[in-house]
Design a protein around this motif. Structure first.
Motif, PDB file in Angstrom:
ATOM      1  N   ILE A 154       6.340   4.344   5.234  1.00 19.63           N
ATOM      2  CA  ILE A 154       6.295   3.116   4.450  1.00 19.63           C
ATOM      3  C   ILE A 154       7.607   2.958   3.692  1.00 19.63           C
ATOM      4  CG2 ILE A 154       5.188   1.923   2.515  1.00 19.63           C
ATOM      5  CD1 ILE A 154       2.587   3.314   3.277  1.00 19.63           C
ATOM      6  N   ALA A 155       8.249   1.818   3.896  1.00 16.59           N
ATOM      7  CA  ALA A 155       9.447   1.462   3.139  1.00 16.59           C
ATOM      8  C   ALA A 155       9.156   0.184   2.363  1.00 16.59           C
ATOM      9  CB  ALA A 155      10.640   1.259   4.064  1.00 16.59           C
ATOM     10  N   LYS A 156       9.911  -0.050   1.307  1.00 14.30           N
ATOM     11  CA  LYS A 156       9.753  -1.261   0.513  1.00 14.30           C
ATOM     12  C   LYS A 156      11.046  -2.074   0.557  1.00 14.30           C
ATOM     13  CE  LYS A 156       5.563  -0.638  -1.221  1.00 14.30           C
ATOM     14  NZ  LYS A 156       4.458  -1.613  -1.056  1.00 14.30           N
ATOM     15  N   VAL A 157      10.891  -3.372   0.848  1.00 15.35           N
ATOM     16  CA  VAL A 157      12.015  -4.302   0.822  1.00 15.35           C
ATOM     17  C   VAL A 157      11.647  -5.414  -0.157  1.00 15.35           C
ATOM     18  CG1 VAL A 157      13.480  -5.851   2.157  1.00 15.35           C
ATOM     19  CG2 VAL A 157      12.536  -3.795   3.238  1.00 15.35           C
ATOM     20  N   GLU A 158      12.244  -5.374  -1.343  1.00 17.50           N
ATOM     21  CA  GLU A 158      11.891  -6.333  -2.394  1.00 17.50           C
ATOM     22  C   GLU A 158      10.389  -6.336  -2.651  1.00 17.50           C
ATOM     23  OE1 GLU A 158      13.566 -10.183  -1.608  1.00 17.50           O
ATOM     24  OE2 GLU A 158      15.464  -9.338  -0.924  1.00 17.50           O
ATOM     25  N   GLU A 159       9.794  -5.175  -2.754  1.00 20.31           N
ATOM     26  CA  GLU A 159       8.361  -4.961  -2.991  1.00 20.31           C
ATOM     27  C   GLU A 159       7.490  -5.336  -1.793  1.00 20.31           C
ATOM     28  OE1 GLU A 159       7.479  -3.279  -5.671  1.00 20.31           O
ATOM     29  OE2 GLU A 159       9.622  -3.282  -6.137  1.00 20.31           O
TER      30      GLU A 159
ATOM     31  N   VAL B   2      16.720   1.514   5.307  1.00 19.97           N
ATOM     32  CA  VAL B   2      15.595   1.632   4.378  1.00 19.97           C
ATOM     33  C   VAL B   2      15.397   3.094   3.992  1.00 19.97           C
ATOM     34  CG1 VAL B   2      14.413  -0.390   5.305  1.00 19.97           C
ATOM     35  CG2 VAL B   2      13.887   1.875   6.235  1.00 19.97           C
ATOM     36  N   GLU B   3      14.608   3.302   2.955  1.00 24.71           N
ATOM     37  CA  GLU B   3      14.177   4.647   2.552  1.00 24.71           C
ATOM     38  C   GLU B   3      12.666   4.718   2.704  1.00 24.71           C
ATOM     39  OE1 GLU B   3      14.086   7.675  -1.300  1.00 24.71           O
ATOM     40  OE2 GLU B   3      15.034   5.691  -1.464  1.00 24.71           O
ATOM     41  N   ILE B   4      12.185   5.757   3.391  1.00 24.12           N
ATOM     42  CA  ILE B   4      10.748   5.948   3.572  1.00 24.12           C
ATOM     43  C   ILE B   4      10.199   6.614   2.306  1.00 24.12           C
ATOM     44  CG2 ILE B   4       8.935   6.899   5.015  1.00 24.12           C
ATOM     45  CD1 ILE B   4      10.718   4.772   6.361  1.00 24.12           C
TER      46      ILE B   4
ATOM     47  N   GLU C  60       9.069   9.898   8.279  1.00 18.95           N
ATOM     48  CA  GLU C  60       8.367  10.632   7.233  1.00 18.95           C
ATOM     49  C   GLU C  60       8.993  10.331   5.878  1.00 18.95           C
ATOM     50  OE1 GLU C  60       8.628  14.720   8.265  1.00 18.95           O
ATOM     51  OE2 GLU C  60       7.378  14.551  10.061  1.00 18.95           O
ATOM     52  N   ALA C  61       8.238  10.624   4.836  1.00 20.69           N
ATOM     53  CA  ALA C  61       8.735  10.406   3.479  1.00 20.69           C
ATOM     54  C   ALA C  61      10.066  11.121   3.285  1.00 20.69           C
ATOM     55  CB  ALA C  61       7.708  10.877   2.458  1.00 20.69           C
ATOM     56  N   GLY C  62      11.023  10.449   2.716  1.00 16.31           N
ATOM     57  CA  GLY C  62      12.348  11.009   2.486  1.00 16.31           C
ATOM     58  C   GLY C  62      13.372  10.607   3.528  1.00 16.31           C
TER      59      GLY C  62
END
Length: 259
Positions: free
Chosen positions: A219-224, A207-209, A233-235
């Motif tokens: 927070i990561a998104k998987v199909e919204e 995933v990407e944060i 952390e972000a990135g």
């Protein structure tokens, strides 16, 4: 007075079509299946005792739909509709979907039982087969977070059915209402909070944060769908393992790089 006589007489006195109405009342009381304004589907609904109970619980702003191959004598409540058909056929499912609407059902219940042969292993296998059919239909009809209750006879095949349900609900309970006859091997599997998430507990994925939540988790998104990842952390672009799934979000932890 035997318990079966008590509930039979109680149903007659209170106007319910079957003593099984009290099983559903007890399931609802313990598991919280229904609420005012809910949309509920009853699979194998004849003769209609469960429809009567659900109609009372969801109120005038709710909707109750009963499905059965047998004719269900009309119930004099504006919030009850019935469909005569095979729940597994596309035509019946399309009619059901049209009635309950695109949002889906808040609960699907089934008290179906096979014609009894008296041969334990055969009756058990047939009950699990019916329960699986109801489970498959429920997955097509339930809204996110919805509940499912289905009758099944005790036996070796129940464990696999329960395991399959546990992948699709936040948790599953095995319940035996007091209104069940002492001689009966029936139990009810109750799945709470239907999961429509694209991930399941134990899944591993990259995933990407994209952000950090108020509690400090990445927070990561998987199909919204939102996945909270601890210690990121972000990135960051970690490989993670899903540890818990809720109807609208899930939690995961990074998998340590062992290389």
């Amino acid at each position: 007075m035997a318990r079966k006589d008590h509930y039979y007489n109680k149903a007659k006195q209170e106007g319910y079509r079957a003593r099984s109405a009290y099983k559903l009342k007890q399931l609802d009381g313990d598991a919280g299946l229904f609420g005012p304004g809910n949309t509920v589907v009853d699979l194998g609904a004849a003769p209609g005792g469960w429809l009567q109970v659900v109609s009372e619980e969801v109120g005038d702003h709710g909707k109750v739909v009963g499905v059965d191959l047998q004719r269900i004598r009309g119930i004099d409540r504006d919030n009850v509709q019935t469909i005569r058909g095979d729940m597994t056929e596309d035509e019946t499912k399309e009619e059901l979907t049209a009635v309950i609407g695109e949002r889906g059902a808040d609960a699907v219940v089934s008290d179906m039982a096979p014609n009894m042969t008296g041969e334990y292993s055969l009756d058990h296998a047939r009950s699990v087969y019916l329960a699986r059919q109801a489970f498959e239909v429920a997955q097509e009809l339930l809204a996110t977070g919805g509940d499912f209750a289905v009758k099944v006879f005790d036996g070796p095949d129940v464990a696999d059915l329960r395991a399959d349900m546990e992948r699709e609900f936040q948790y599953v309970r095995s319940m035996r209402p007091d209104a069940s006859r002492d001689s009966s091997s029936e139990q009810y599997l109750v799945g709470k909070h239907f999961l429509t998430a694209p991930v399941r507990k134990g899944d591993e994925l990259d995933v990407e944060i994209v952000d950090v939540g108020s509690e400090g988790d990445g927070i990561a998104k998987v199909e919204e769908f939102t996945l909270f990842v601890s210690g990121t952390e972000a990135g960051d672009m970690p490989t993670v393992r899903v540890t818990d799934v809720k109807p609208r979000f899930a939690f995961a932890e990074p998998i340590d790089d062992e290389d």
